[in-house]
Scaffold this motif. Structure first.
Motif, PDB file in Angstrom:
ATOM      1  N   UNK A   1       0.922  -1.492  -0.190  1.00  0.00           N
ATOM      2  CA  UNK A   1       0.097   0.411  -0.082  1.00  0.00           C
ATOM      3  C   UNK A   1       0.812   1.347   0.418  1.00  0.00           C
ATOM      4  N   UNK A   2       1.973   1.215   0.166  1.00  0.00           N
ATOM      5  CA  UNK A   2       3.025   2.440   1.163  1.00  0.00           C
ATOM      6  C   UNK A   2       4.140   2.275  -0.699  1.00  0.00           C
TER       7      UNK A   2
ATOM      8  N   UNK B   1      16.362   2.723   8.118  1.00  0.00           N
ATOM      9  CA  UNK B   1      16.265   3.567   7.065  1.00  0.00           C
ATOM     10  C   UNK B   1      15.070   2.782   5.976  1.00  0.00           C
ATOM     11  N   UNK B   2      14.212   2.772   5.171  1.00  0.00           N
ATOM     12  CA  UNK B   2      13.585   2.158   4.052  1.00  0.00           C
ATOM     13  C   UNK B   2      13.730   2.505   2.774  1.00  0.00           C
ATOM     14  N   UNK B   3      13.343   1.826   2.015  1.00  0.00           N
ATOM     15  CA  UNK B   3      13.290   1.982   0.060  1.00  0.00           C
ATOM     16  C   UNK B   3      12.048   1.978   0.021  1.00  0.00           C
ATOM     17  N   UNK B   4      11.564   3.144  -0.765  1.00  0.00           N
ATOM     18  CA  UNK B   4      10.062   3.740  -1.312  1.00  0.00           C
ATOM     19  C   UNK B   4      10.019   3.916  -3.176  1.00  0.00           C
ATOM     20  N   UNK B   5       8.929   3.587  -3.618  1.00  0.00           N
ATOM     21  CA  UNK B   5       9.030   4.143  -4.272  1.00  0.00           C
ATOM     22  C   UNK B   5       7.948   5.698  -4.488  1.00  0.00           C
ATOM     23  N   UNK B   6       8.894   6.084  -5.264  1.00  0.00           N
ATOM     24  CA  UNK B   6       8.522   8.109  -5.616  1.00  0.00           C
ATOM     25  C   UNK B   6       7.058   7.952  -6.399  1.00  0.00           C
ATOM     26  N   UNK B   7       6.288   8.318  -5.550  1.00  0.00           N
ATOM     27  CA  UNK B   7       5.231   8.538  -6.123  1.00  0.00           C
ATOM     28  C   UNK B   7       4.694   9.540  -6.874  1.00  0.00           C
ATOM     29  N   UNK B   8       5.675  10.522  -7.421  1.00  0.00           N
ATOM     30  CA  UNK B   8       5.435  10.988  -8.786  1.00  0.00           C
ATOM     31  C   UNK B   8       7.481  10.644  -9.505  1.00  0.00           C
ATOM     32  N   UNK B   9       7.989   9.499 -10.031  1.00  0.00           N
ATOM     33  CA  UNK B   9       8.685   9.583 -10.587  1.00  0.00           C
ATOM     34  C   UNK B   9       8.746   9.510 -11.645  1.00  0.00           C
ATOM     35  N   UNK B  10      10.641  10.398 -11.815  1.00  0.00           N
ATOM     36  CA  UNK B  10      11.341  10.533 -13.536  1.00  0.00           C
ATOM     37  C   UNK B  10      10.891   8.987 -14.711  1.00  0.00           C
ATOM     38  N   UNK B  11      11.515   8.160 -13.787  1.00  0.00           N
ATOM     39  CA  UNK B  11      11.599   6.469 -14.252  1.00  0.00           C
ATOM     40  C   UNK B  11      11.213   6.274 -13.358  1.00  0.00           C
ATOM     41  N   UNK B  12      11.112   4.293 -14.636  1.00  0.00           N
ATOM     42  CA  UNK B  12      10.350   3.548 -13.709  1.00  0.00           C
ATOM     43  C   UNK B  12      11.167   3.245 -12.589  1.00  0.00           C
ATOM     44  N   UNK B  13      10.940   2.693 -11.672  1.00  0.00           N
ATOM     45  CA  UNK B  13      12.397   2.290 -10.741  1.00  0.00           C
ATOM     46  C   UNK B  13      12.816   3.230  -9.673  1.00  0.00           C
ATOM     47  N   UNK B  14      12.186   4.338  -9.683  1.00  0.00           N
ATOM     48  CA  UNK B  14      12.728   5.673  -9.221  1.00  0.00           C
ATOM     49  C   UNK B  14      12.503   5.343  -7.629  1.00  0.00           C
ATOM     50  N   UNK B  15      13.817   5.212  -6.617  1.00  0.00           N
ATOM     51  CA  UNK B  15      13.301   5.253  -5.262  1.00  0.00           C
ATOM     52  C   UNK B  15      13.890   6.518  -4.651  1.00  0.00           C
ATOM     53  N   UNK B  16      13.121   5.983  -3.126  1.00  0.00           N
ATOM     54  CA  UNK B  16      13.923   6.800  -2.293  1.00  0.00           C
ATOM     55  C   UNK B  16      14.347   6.370  -1.348  1.00  0.00           C
TER      56      UNK B  16
END
Length: 187
Positions: free
Chosen positions: A62-63, A72-87
């Motif tokens: 969901x998140x 720390x945790x790794x999450x997808x960017x909701x507004x990605x520049x490219x597929x797989x854009x992680x934060x």
């Protein structure tokens, strides 16, 4: 006046709305949430107003969380520049690198390395952009909570759309990207 193959339907000397005009349209209404600032916190306080404080309280799918570390945790960017854009975000609500403790900084770098390896295995990018925007004037969308971007890049992925139309075509659903990366992370 008859309408020929190269002449659009007209009314009062102007083409009718919705008339084909030779341009392809890429509709991205989901970007309005970002443009309007709907996903941005109204304050710099931790808690319910901060999307990076809220995310770890939800289920991973969901998140869009790909991996949870100790600090720390790794999450997808909701507004990605490219597929797989992680934060990569610390769990603790801190504004930038200078406020993170040594353990958070080290884990952020370790997770950045792993993220690059996972993205290489799952998405086969040609390169990466890594970076942290610290402060609103530096371009941070959520300036109150530190986060590092890991953006996979492919030869030719930059085109006229971001420059002319301020639009990025992302050809994959976020849920599909999260599932592939989460599986590659643990695999």
């Amino acid at each position: 006046m008859p309408i020929g193959p190269d002449q659009p339907p007209m009314q009062d000397g102007a083409p009718l709305p919705g008339t084909p005009d030779g341009f392809e349209r890429l509709w991205t209404p989901h970007r309005m949430a970002y443009i309007d600032g709907e996903a941005k916190p109204r304050s710099s306080d931790a808690g319910a107003d901060c999307p990076f404080c809220r995310a770890p309280e939800s289920e991973d799918a969901d998140a869009l969380i790909v991996h949870r570390g100790d600090r720390c945790y790794v999450v997808l960017n909701l507004f990605p520049y490219n597929p797989g854009h992680l934060l990569i975000c610390p769990y603790r609500h801190v504004p930038d690198l200078t406020e993170m403790d040594t353990g958070e900084r080290h884990e952020m770098m370790d997770l950045s390395e792993t993220a690059m390896r996972v993205l290489r295995a799952a998405k086969r990018p040609d390169g990466f952009n890594l970076g942290m925007n610290s402060g609103h004037s530096a371009g941070a969308g959520v300036a109150a909570h530190a986060h590092q971007h890991i953006v996979p890049r492919w030869a030719g992925d930059a085109n006229f759309l971001p420059i002319i139309a301020r639009t990025k075509a992302v050809p994959e659903l976020l849920a599909d990207t999260r599932a592939a990366l989460a599986a590659a992370w643990t695999g």
